[in-house]
Scaffold this motif. Sequence first.
Motif, PDB file in Angstrom:
ATOM      1  N   UNK A  14       0.856  -1.185   0.000  1.00 25.14           N
ATOM      2  CA  UNK A  14       0.000   0.000   0.000  1.00 25.14           C
ATOM      3  C   UNK A  14       0.891   1.234   0.000  1.00 25.14           C
ATOM      4  N   UNK A  15       0.723   2.084  -0.993  1.00 26.76           N
ATOM      5  CA  UNK A  15       1.556   3.287  -1.054  1.00 26.76           C
ATOM      6  C   UNK A  15       1.110   4.276   0.022  1.00 26.76           C
ATOM      7  N   UNK A  16       2.094   4.999   0.588  1.00 29.49           N
ATOM      8  CA  UNK A  16       1.786   5.896   1.707  1.00 29.49           C
ATOM      9  C   UNK A  16       0.686   6.919   1.416  1.00 29.49           C
ATOM     10  N   UNK A  17       0.532   7.325   0.145  1.00 28.23           N
ATOM     11  CA  UNK A  17      -0.509   8.324  -0.101  1.00 28.23           C
ATOM     12  C   UNK A  17      -1.876   7.674  -0.285  1.00 28.23           C
ATOM     13  N   UNK A  18      -1.935   6.349  -0.209  1.00 31.87           N
ATOM     14  CA  UNK A  18      -3.225   5.672  -0.236  1.00 31.87           C
ATOM     15  C   UNK A  18      -3.672   5.277   1.168  1.00 31.87           C
ATOM     16  N   UNK A  19      -2.920   5.790   2.151  1.00 31.14           N
ATOM     17  CA  UNK A  19      -3.301   5.581   3.547  1.00 31.14           C
ATOM     18  C   UNK A  19      -3.809   6.925   4.059  1.00 31.14           C
ATOM     19  N   UNK A  20      -4.928   6.928   4.757  1.00 33.37           N
ATOM     20  CA  UNK A  20      -5.438   8.199   5.278  1.00 33.37           C
ATOM     21  C   UNK A  20      -6.146   7.970   6.598  1.00 33.37           C
ATOM     22  N   UNK A  21      -6.592   9.056   7.205  1.00 35.17           N
ATOM     23  CA  UNK A  21      -7.314   8.948   8.468  1.00 35.17           C
ATOM     24  C   UNK A  21      -8.811   9.028   8.231  1.00 35.17           C
ATOM     25  N   UNK A  22      -9.221   9.445   7.013  1.00 34.34           N
ATOM     26  CA  UNK A  22     -10.650   9.726   6.828  1.00 34.34           C
ATOM     27  C   UNK A  22     -11.273   9.050   5.602  1.00 34.34           C
ATOM     28  N   UNK A  23     -10.594   8.092   4.995  1.00 33.70           N
ATOM     29  CA  UNK A  23     -11.159   7.450   3.804  1.00 33.70           C
ATOM     30  C   UNK A  23     -12.217   6.414   4.159  1.00 33.70           C
ATOM     31  N   UNK A  24     -12.594   5.562   3.182  1.00 28.21           N
ATOM     32  CA  UNK A  24     -13.547   4.494   3.471  1.00 28.21           C
ATOM     33  C   UNK A  24     -12.777   3.304   4.041  1.00 28.21           C
ATOM     34  N   UNK A  25     -12.468   2.348   3.209  1.00 32.11           N
ATOM     35  CA  UNK A  25     -11.602   1.214   3.544  1.00 32.11           C
ATOM     36  C   UNK A  25     -11.744   0.660   4.953  1.00 32.11           C
ATOM     37  N   UNK A  26     -11.129  -0.497   5.197  1.00 33.49           N
ATOM     38  CA  UNK A  26     -11.190  -1.116   6.517  1.00 33.49           C
ATOM     39  C   UNK A  26     -10.342  -0.339   7.530  1.00 33.49           C
ATOM     40  N   UNK A  27     -10.806  -0.258   8.795  1.00 33.20           N
ATOM     41  CA  UNK A  27     -10.039   0.474   9.814  1.00 33.20           C
ATOM     42  C   UNK A  27      -8.852  -0.350  10.316  1.00 33.20           C
ATOM     43  N   UNK A  28      -7.683   0.273  10.371  1.00 31.57           N
ATOM     44  CA  UNK A  28      -6.494  -0.420  10.874  1.00 31.57           C
ATOM     45  C   UNK A  28      -5.887   0.409  12.006  1.00 31.57           C
ATOM     46  N   UNK A  29      -5.758  -0.192  13.192  1.00 30.17           N
ATOM     47  CA  UNK A  29      -5.197   0.586  14.307  1.00 30.17           C
ATOM     48  C   UNK A  29      -3.684   0.781  14.158  1.00 30.17           C
ATOM     49  N   UNK A  30      -3.206   1.965  14.532  1.00 32.63           N
ATOM     50  CA  UNK A  30      -1.784   2.265  14.406  1.00 32.63           C
ATOM     51  C   UNK A  30      -1.352   3.241  15.484  1.00 32.63           C
ATOM     52  N   UNK A  31      -0.033   3.292  15.720  1.00 30.58           N
ATOM     53  CA  UNK A  31       0.533   4.243  16.677  1.00 30.58           C
ATOM     54  C   UNK A  31       1.502   5.157  15.937  1.00 30.58           C
ATOM     55  N   UNK A  32       1.399   6.456  16.188  1.00 26.34           N
ATOM     56  CA  UNK A  32       2.291   7.417  15.533  1.00 26.34           C
ATOM     57  C   UNK A  32       3.665   7.332  16.181  1.00 26.34           C
ATOM     58  N   UNK A  33       4.720   7.219  15.379  1.00 25.41           N
ATOM     59  CA  UNK A  33       6.056   7.291  15.963  1.00 25.41           C
ATOM     60  C   UNK A  33       6.616   8.699  15.821  1.00 25.41           C
ATOM     61  N   UNK A  34       6.567   9.242  14.621  1.00 22.85           N
ATOM     62  CA  UNK A  34       7.094  10.587  14.458  1.00 22.85           C
ATOM     63  C   UNK A  34       6.520  11.207  13.181  1.00 22.85           C
ATOM     64  N   UNK A  35       6.478  12.521  13.141  1.00 18.88           N
ATOM     65  CA  UNK A  35       5.963  13.208  11.963  1.00 18.88           C
ATOM     66  C   UNK A  35       7.069  14.009  11.312  1.00 18.88           C
ATOM     67  N   UNK A  36       7.178  13.872  10.002  1.00 16.51           N
ATOM     68  CA  UNK A  36       8.137  14.682   9.252  1.00 16.51           C
ATOM     69  C   UNK A  36       7.355  15.615   8.350  1.00 16.51           C
ATOM     70  N   UNK A  37       7.733  16.885   8.337  1.00 14.54           N
ATOM     71  CA  UNK A  37       6.987  17.854   7.534  1.00 14.54           C
ATOM     72  C   UNK A  37       7.900  18.405   6.443  1.00 14.54           C
TER      73      UNK A  37
END
Lengths: 288, 346, 346
Positions: free
Chosen positions: B270-293
Amino acid sequence: MDKPWNNKAWWLVAPMLALVAFSAVIPLMTVVNYSVQDTFGNNQFFWAGLEWYEQVLSSERFREALLRNLLFSAIILAIEVPLGVFIALNMPKKGPGVSVCLVLMALPLLIPWNVVGTIWQVFGRNDIGLLGWSLKSLGVDYNYVSDPLDAWGTVIAMDVWHWTSLVVLLCYAGLVSIPDAYYQAAKIDGASRWAVFRHIQLPKMKRVLMIAVLLRFMDSFMIYTEPFVVTGGGPGNSTTFLSIDLVKMATGQFDLGPAAAMSLVYFLIILLLSWVFYTVMTNHDAQR
Amino acid sequence: MLELKGVGKTVEGSVHIAPASMTLVPGSLNVLLGPTLSGKTTLLRLMAGLDRPTTGEVWFEGANVTGVPVQKRGVAMVYQQFVNYPAMTVFENIASPLRVAGVAKDEIARRVEKAADLLKLTPYLSRTPLTLSGGQQQRTALARAIVKGSKLVLLDEPLANLDYKLREELRAELPKLFAATGAILVYATTEPTEALLLGGHTATLSEGRVTQFGPTLDVFKRPLDLITARTFADPPLNTIAATKTGGRFLVAGMSVPAPDLPDGDYILGIRPHHVSLDGDGPPIPATVTVTEITGSESYIHLEVAGSPWVMLTQGVQDLESRAKVTLRIDLKHLIIFSSSGEALAA
Amino acid sequence: MARIELDRVRHSYGSGYALKEISHAFEDGGAYALLGPSGCGKTTLLNIISGLVAPSEGRVLFDGADVTPLATRDRNIAQVFQFPVIYDTMTVAENLAFPLKNRGAPKAEIDRRVEEILRLIGLEHRARSKARGLTADDKQKISLGRGLVREDVNAILFDEPLTVIDPHLKWKLRSQLKALHREFRRTMVYVTHDQTEALTFADKVVVMFEGEIVQIGTPAELFETPRHTFVGYFIGSPGMNVIPARIDGATATVGGQAIKLDRAPTLTGGKTELGIRPEHLTLGLTGLPVSITRIEDIGRARIVHADLGGNPIAIRAPEDAEIPAEPKVAFTPGKLGVYVDSWRAL
């Protein structure tokens, strides 16, 4: 990375090999040849075996000259290396002062050996020489012609004056190659002047310093021209170093056999000592 | 045309380049894409003739040039480090290959001025390289490669040492500069995005192996295997194990619709830009490690079922470290690999 | 820990000001980045804070006390440089202990801190080896460690510390630094030309351009409302579109086309421009007509280069967006900026 194999390159080396053969190998073999034979000067040679070597090694004269040489090298290394490092540390690193300092430092190195000798011979005379006359008028009993200690002092001063620059220039080259960031980091880390020298400057200078020590050792051990011009090996035999003695024996007394044996022994000593110096210093380097 | 026919390089038993075959046509732009030490530089050196391949042959314009030394091939090479003659002016630097070739004086002046104009170096022609900025120094090296008029131009990460804004500008100009000369351009880079921006053809390299060679977008969108997909992904490709039974994938305890494939184990990419917080798809739980801007985008590094994932979002989005989030995956864009890593459907 | 204040600081290296008048306070415990292209004066500013450079004019205050005349040693700050600085003769542990030893810290404390830092930079297994045999990455970690080892420093300054780090390791160190700041809340100032490093690390980013601070803000502020066209250009890839326009009241005119503004900006004369990010433009059937010049496909999106009334613009279009035959571009409401003489007026 592999390079195409090409035997043609040997032809480029060949002239150099020939030159080395003529200038070094063949004369050396001639000397070896002389050292095992005896002659009375009429081109008749007799086999002498190791007789000359025994004679040289057991002679008081040789051992004294060798000790003189070792002492001389030890003294000038002890003076020139710390002094050279000290001067290099205090030379400006940028600005217009740099070229002035470099030219001043290079000056003594540009003067031919025999001229250096002549300069100091005159400089030290207590009738017309600036140094000798000044010392005499200050009441110092200084006479390098008659006092062995004064003769040594003069020869050492002359060598220091002539060669410290070499150490300075080599160390300076090592010092300017240290990036500014090192000094800045040291300031930030609160390092003392001594710590900067010990942990930044000295390690960065070590390689060049090693070369300087090696060069100065070999050169001083082979010293001939300057003391010959100034003192001629005297007073007495007090400044008769190995090379001076060798010349006396070979061209003064025409003792070709002993002189050849002596020069080979001399050559081996320099080779051995240089090797010891080099190994000790590079080992020290590798351990770090 | 440059043809590599099974060209490989082995040094003391270790394989630096596994036998590879490629055909590069005049006027084309070819990207060698792979991480550090994947063999890009070795391959460039083989193409240039700086090294001799241990297997295979190199053909250039219909002639076998294997073993012909680099001096006789007329190739131009530009390196990551800015390689110029420090004591010469920019003009002399650019002119140097022409002087070697014995070109007439006014012809040299004409060609140097043209190249300098193209690379915006005209105001600096009388200066020496070390007084210029990094960008200008590299432009000088590029100008020298251009005036040489080589039919094969090799660029080894030429923009890696430049500020990113300069990189952006020079990257847009590069293909245009060489397009007019009809030369074969080969460009080595570690950055997938750079390959995409350059376009042309791309060869992906991994551990000395050319894993795929084709039109850049094709390779990106339809990788042949997992290794290629991973090599050609920035940020990294997210992967998760799945099992297919009864027409559906079982992924991390959830059941999602699956395409027509035999039952068994698969790897989903799954490409990173096909992962989101608000799309349809099945819900997958995750933990944030760090954010790069990066400015235009934010890379949210996450942990999903013990493996590292990345989510790419537009604009500035700063999620707190250790926050728990629920991801949504865009199922339309799944890349499905067999458990041995071959791509099955994209 | 300290609040660092710059009071009307200026600096000149001889001709002209490398640093124009700057007054700014770095709040106690904040994470700041100084971001700008090479030659913008950011390193000079950093060195003025650490005392390695004495400012031509102005004062530097730590917690209200004037430290301008103080030497670096007496300012009690830590600084990490672009290239690794390690003490060749010492072991890794001795390198880390050096700043503490120089200040006469008790042995027990030195041991405790060195141990902690070794763990932090992941070099425990190398503690007893000579530092000079290490890779550039590890050496730079030692430099970082020496910066972090003293607990009582007024500030930690970073001068492009990740330049020599392998790209694949960069993001890890970058995020470690951020985590470190969150944990210890020391005043940190980070100089870089890389937008990702700056935006990822800092709470507040100080953007510098030609010796001046052009904007200070959070990553989101810099992206959403650049105060200066340079900030718009420098942050984001591609940067903000800057389009010359005529402004009459609440209407802007570009190439004969009228664009409605939210309200009428206060104009002070000078050149007027519109600023809008490629992300805030939509290609479709409504809006102003454009002609497309070039399309770059970066996989996750397409960067469409187009001509709007004679001005080149970039539009970021989604991955699978259709490009209409007669394309028009629409501006996202509320995202359009008006710039007068490069400074934001609306």
